[in-house]
Motif scaffolding. Structure first.
Motif, PDB file in Angstrom:
ATOM      1  N   LEU A 197       0.836  -1.196   0.000  1.00 59.31           N
ATOM      2  CA  LEU A 197       0.000   0.000   0.000  1.00 59.31           C
ATOM      3  C   LEU A 197       0.878   1.257   0.000  1.00 59.31           C
ATOM      4  N   TYR A 198       1.873   1.272   0.853  1.00 60.51           N
ATOM      5  CA  TYR A 198       2.810   2.405   0.897  1.00 60.51           C
ATOM      6  C   TYR A 198       3.440   2.633  -0.474  1.00 60.51           C
ATOM      7  N   ASN A 199       3.916   1.564  -1.099  1.00 63.11           N
ATOM      8  CA  ASN A 199       4.569   1.690  -2.402  1.00 63.11           C
ATOM      9  C   ASN A 199       3.608   2.206  -3.469  1.00 63.11           C
ATOM     10  N   THR A 200       2.343   1.770  -3.405  1.00 59.32           N
ATOM     11  CA  THR A 200       1.336   2.236  -4.357  1.00 59.32           C
ATOM     12  C   THR A 200       1.089   3.733  -4.201  1.00 59.32           C
ATOM     13  N   ILE A 201       0.939   4.185  -2.962  1.00 64.83           N
ATOM     14  CA  ILE A 201       0.702   5.612  -2.708  1.00 64.83           C
ATOM     15  C   ILE A 201       1.881   6.446  -3.193  1.00 64.83           C
ATOM     16  N   VAL A 202       3.084   6.018  -2.829  1.00 62.56           N
ATOM     17  CA  VAL A 202       4.270   6.791  -3.202  1.00 62.56           C
ATOM     18  C   VAL A 202       4.459   6.806  -4.716  1.00 62.56           C
ATOM     19  N   LEU A 203       4.272   5.649  -5.356  1.00 58.52           N
ATOM     20  CA  LEU A 203       4.473   5.584  -6.802  1.00 58.52           C
ATOM     21  C   LEU A 203       3.408   6.365  -7.564  1.00 58.52           C
ATOM     22  N   LYS A 204       2.123   6.055  -7.319  1.00 57.35           N
ATOM     23  CA  LYS A 204       1.050   6.646  -8.119  1.00 57.35           C
ATOM     24  C   LYS A 204       0.719   8.077  -7.729  1.00 57.35           C
ATOM     25  N   ASP A 205       0.722   8.364  -6.423  1.00 50.59           N
ATOM     26  CA  ASP A 205       0.234   9.668  -5.972  1.00 50.59           C
ATOM     27  C   ASP A 205       1.334  10.695  -5.766  1.00 50.59           C
ATOM     28  N   ILE A 206       2.587  10.249  -5.746  1.00 45.90           N
ATOM     29  CA  ILE A 206       3.687  11.203  -5.572  1.00 45.90           C
ATOM     30  C   ILE A 206       4.642  11.164  -6.767  1.00 45.90           C
ATOM     31  N   ILE A 207       5.275  10.019  -6.993  1.00 41.70           N
ATOM     32  CA  ILE A 207       6.314   9.944  -8.034  1.00 41.70           C
ATOM     33  C   ILE A 207       5.735  10.217  -9.423  1.00 41.70           C
ATOM     34  N   GLN A 208       4.658   9.501  -9.781  1.00 35.16           N
ATOM     35  CA  GLN A 208       4.087   9.694 -11.114  1.00 35.16           C
ATOM     36  C   GLN A 208       3.372  11.033 -11.241  1.00 35.16           C
ATOM     37  N   ARG A 209       2.635  11.424 -10.227  1.00 31.04           N
ATOM     38  CA  ARG A 209       1.862  12.663 -10.299  1.00 31.04           C
ATOM     39  C   ARG A 209       2.776  13.891 -10.386  1.00 31.04           C
ATOM     40  N   HIS A 210       3.848  13.876  -9.593  1.00 29.21           N
ATOM     41  CA  HIS A 210       4.716  15.054  -9.531  1.00 29.21           C
ATOM     42  C   HIS A 210       6.033  14.865 -10.293  1.00 29.21           C
ATOM     43  N   LYS A 211       6.127  13.729 -11.008  1.00 31.26           N
ATOM     44  CA  LYS A 211       7.312  13.459 -11.841  1.00 31.26           C
ATOM     45  C   LYS A 211       8.622  13.577 -11.040  1.00 31.26           C
ATOM     46  N   VAL A 212       8.619  12.923  -9.878  1.00 31.04           N
ATOM     47  CA  VAL A 212       9.808  12.924  -9.018  1.00 31.04           C
ATOM     48  C   VAL A 212      10.870  12.013  -9.629  1.00 31.04           C
ATOM     49  N   ARG A 213      12.055  12.527  -9.800  1.00 31.97           N
ATOM     50  CA  ARG A 213      13.128  11.739 -10.419  1.00 31.97           C
ATOM     51  C   ARG A 213      13.991  11.031  -9.388  1.00 31.97           C
ATOM     52  N   ASP A 214      14.352  11.740  -8.322  1.00 33.84           N
ATOM     53  CA  ASP A 214      15.243  11.152  -7.321  1.00 33.84           C
ATOM     54  C   ASP A 214      14.406  10.431  -6.264  1.00 33.84           C
ATOM     55  N   THR A 215      14.014   9.216  -6.580  1.00 36.68           N
ATOM     56  CA  THR A 215      13.104   8.475  -5.697  1.00 36.68           C
ATOM     57  C   THR A 215      13.791   8.039  -4.408  1.00 36.68           C
ATOM     58  N   GLU A 216      15.101   7.862  -4.453  1.00 33.64           N
ATOM     59  CA  GLU A 216      15.814   7.475  -3.227  1.00 33.64           C
ATOM     60  C   GLU A 216      15.781   8.596  -2.196  1.00 33.64           C
ATOM     61  N   GLU A 217      15.971   9.827  -2.639  1.00 35.08           N
ATOM     62  CA  GLU A 217      15.912  10.965  -1.721  1.00 35.08           C
ATOM     63  C   GLU A 217      14.499  11.137  -1.178  1.00 35.08           C
TER      64      GLU A 217
END
Length: 409
Positions: A197-217
């Motif tokens: 669930l955590y990974n889904t939220i971070v991937l779909k609602d943060i990384i993809q939505r806001h086009k975050v490149r540095d996912t480790e940070e």
């Protein structure tokens, strides 16, 4: 299907009223289930046929073709062609449709449509929608299960409320956990679900939505925030810590990442309030996670965090009860929570064990509340036995479990 009547009771008075009904909240808190229960209620009470009800679930591939408001308009018009009477529109995860608010505003202008939408991002209630349908929508936030709900729905699984609370403290209240038997309440099983669930939220609602490149940070910031629940936190603090680990993340980037967390309802910001100056303090807010099980799944369950976990549970409980919650400050003494709703205010101190009158914890918790000179109710909540009642100076002592199971005012 477990009925969360507190939410149904908030929505049903607005059925067939000319306003948009909006359910918001973190992913998988049960918004879709509430929609299904609401449809069942409408069918039974108003004798509505399926033909008059359109359900669009953007998490299903069946609706992948609806990408923007023009697609949405075409789908709605085609579905209701030839239909008479009131038409009910339910759109789940509406924020996944580009310019969806243009469609909602258009159909709201007709008295033939009763509209219900859900979303997992708080920005969907930002200026564009507010401007278009100002005064013509209600927003109801859907939370994970409160302990009262968790205990009620699991009443046959656990021997008593103490055992039930031990599981809630460890695994939280995501509704899907109700599908597990007591034997399946194990870290390996439950934490895997919560990590997914955590990974889904971070991937779909943060990384993809806001086009975050540095996912480790990004991940470092999130885990730092998780580990800092209930602590005074600033973007500068986080940036300084990250620099000590050779990170080059700027304060601005940290602020952006925090805003993304808040947008997804993964975390909440609890501001500090100066009780003497009667103003919000601009720095050193506290942050709490939406579900304590997510914290434990990512960092591991640790008894060393017991006080902060209990604080977190009480904070979310008060939000769910409809209170605005702040951290209090009075002459340098901290009040865990100031909770306000309409003309009501209560003060809460939360601790694992209060101890005897000579203990530092006892003195600290009472000192903060005794510094407040108004007559609003003051509580100290702890895990110690059945201690409900007024203690020193009219301060109410109460067991945390009893408080969580008490009837919300």
């Amino acid at each position: 299907m477990f009925e969360r009547n507190s939410y149904l009771n908030k929505i049903t008075p607005h059925i067939n009223k000319h306003i948009v009904k909006i359910l918001t909240g973190m992913r998988r808190t049960g918004k879709s289930v509430i929609i299904r229960l609401l449809i069942k209620h409408i069918k039974e009470k108003y004798l509505i046929q399926d033909r008059s009800i359109l359900v669009i679930d953007k998490d299903l591939k069946d609706f992948d073709s609806i990408k923007n408001h023009n697609d949405l308009n075409a789908h709605i018009d085609d579905y209701f062609k030839g239909c008479k009477g009131i038409r009910y529109i339910f759109i789940d995860e509406v924020q996944l449709i580009e310019n969806w608010q243009l469609s909602i505003n258009s159909y709201l202008k007709s008295d033939q449509y009763d509209i219900y939408i859900t979303g997992s991002n708080s920005s969907m209630l930002s200026s564009e929608l507010s401007t278009m349908v100002s005064g013509r929508y209600i927003n109801i936030e859907v939370f994970p299960l409160s302990f009262g709900e968790f205990n009620n729905f699991n009443n046959s699984k656990f021997s008593d409320t103490t055992e039930s609370f031990e599981y809630y403290l460890r695994y939280g209240g995501m509704p899907y956990l109700l599908a597990y038997s007591k034997e399946q309440y194990e870290d390996e099983i439950v934490f895997q679900y919560l990590k997914d669930l955590y990974n889904t939220i971070v991937l779909k609602d943060i990384i993809q939505r806001h086009k975050v490149r540095d996912t480790e940070e990004l991940d470092r910031v999130i885990l730092f925030m998780f580990d800092s629940i209930g602590n005074l936190t600033t973007a500068n603090n986080i940036s300084t810590y990250l620099k000590s680990t050779k990170s080059k993340l700027s304060v601005t980037s940290v602020l952006n990442y925090i805003s993304y967390l808040l947008e997804t309802y993964l975390m909440y910001k609890c501001p500090r309030y100066d009780l003497l100056g009667k103003k919000i303090l601009s720095i050193n807010s506290k942050y709490y996670i939406n579900d304590i099980g997510l914290l434990n799944s990512m960092l591991g369950y640790s008894f060393n965090r017991i006080n902060k976990m209990l604080e977190n549970i009480i904070y979310c409980e008060m939000l769910q009860r409809g209170y605005a919650v702040k951290v209090g400050n009075i002459n340098g003494n901290e009040v865990d929570f100031i909770c306000e709703k309409r003309d009501e205010r209560i003060y809460l101190q939360v601790t694992y064990q209060l101890g005897n009158p000579e203990s530092e914890t006892y003195k600290r918790e009472y000192k903060s509340l005794n510094s407040i000179k108004d007559n609003y109710p003051k509580y100290i909540l702890s895990t110690e036995g059945k201690i409900a009642g007024k203690g020193e100076d009219g301060i109410i002592r109460m067991n945390i479990i009893e408080f969580l199971l008490s009837t919300p005012q």
